[in-house]
Motif scaffolding. Sequence first.
Motif, PDB file in Angstrom:
ATOM      1  N   GLY A  42       0.809  -1.213   0.000  1.00 11.02           N
ATOM      2  CA  GLY A  42       0.000   0.000   0.000  1.00 11.02           C
ATOM      3  C   GLY A  42       0.843   1.265   0.000  1.00 11.02           C
ATOM      4  N   ALA A  69       2.481   1.626  -3.477  1.00 13.29           N
ATOM      5  CA  ALA A  69       1.431   1.981  -4.437  1.00 13.29           C
ATOM      6  C   ALA A  69       1.096   3.476  -4.302  1.00 13.29           C
ATOM      7  N   SER A  70       0.944   3.934  -3.077  1.00 12.73           N
ATOM      8  CA  SER A  70       0.640   5.342  -2.828  1.00 12.73           C
ATOM      9  C   SER A  70       1.804   6.234  -3.262  1.00 12.73           C
ATOM     10  N   ASN A 129       1.910   6.405  -6.966  1.00 10.39           N
ATOM     11  CA  ASN A 129       0.624   6.781  -7.546  1.00 10.39           C
ATOM     12  C   ASN A 129       0.065   5.676  -8.456  1.00 10.39           C
ATOM     13  N   LEU A 130       0.157   4.451  -7.961  1.00 10.49           N
ATOM     14  CA  LEU A 130      -0.364   3.281  -8.660  1.00 10.49           C
ATOM     15  C   LEU A 130      -1.334   2.557  -7.734  1.00 10.49           C
ATOM     16  N   SER A 131      -2.111   1.656  -8.305  1.00  8.78           N
ATOM     17  CA  SER A 131      -3.023   0.873  -7.465  1.00  8.78           C
ATOM     18  C   SER A 131      -2.281  -0.344  -6.898  1.00  8.78           C
ATOM     19  N   ARG A 132      -2.818  -0.869  -5.809  1.00  4.64           N
ATOM     20  CA  ARG A 132      -2.264  -2.103  -5.240  1.00  4.64           C
ATOM     21  C   ARG A 132      -2.354  -3.231  -6.257  1.00  4.64           C
ATOM     22  N   ARG A 133      -3.441  -3.215  -6.995  1.00  2.00           N
ATOM     23  CA  ARG A 133      -3.655  -4.252  -7.999  1.00  2.00           C
ATOM     24  C   ARG A 133      -2.549  -4.218  -9.065  1.00  2.00           C
ATOM     25  N   THR A 134      -2.136  -3.018  -9.468  1.00  2.00           N
ATOM     26  CA  THR A 134      -1.063  -2.880 -10.448  1.00  2.00           C
ATOM     27  C   THR A 134       0.244  -3.431  -9.879  1.00  2.00           C
TER      28      THR A 134
END
Length: 137
Positions: A5, A8-9, A12-17
């Motif tokens: 997390g 990702a933050s 600036n990406l999603s956790r899924r990415t």
Amino acid sequence: MYRIGEIASLMNLSRRTIDYYTHLGLLNPVRTDSNYRMYGEESIKILELIEHYKTLNMPLEEIKSAIRMINSHTEIDKEKIEKHCEQIANLMDHLKEEIKVMEPILQKLNNNEKEILVNKLSLQGVTLAQTLLLLFG
């Protein structure tokens, strides 16, 4: 080290990415005793490379190959390097064509709009030129 997390933050990406890139083998997190995935500074560099290559419309498999080549600590595979340089040349040709197509549109912009675009492109262009000079200089 960053948890999923956090990185990702930060990027600036999603956790899924991040999960997807990890699943593809682009990222190699370290597992903690409590089975958390921890991503280090190397992961940040790889994510920056991925984003850079994505802006060049490079497919993820080619990105993976390029990252593998960059991170390789073994003998250099000249054939792979030649292929990668060929891909860069093709991308540069594609960009030249894009500029030709965009030229009539750019001529219609006012000076302020042109300046904004030049400033955006100049930073990327300088970075690209410096990278190419380092690689081939």
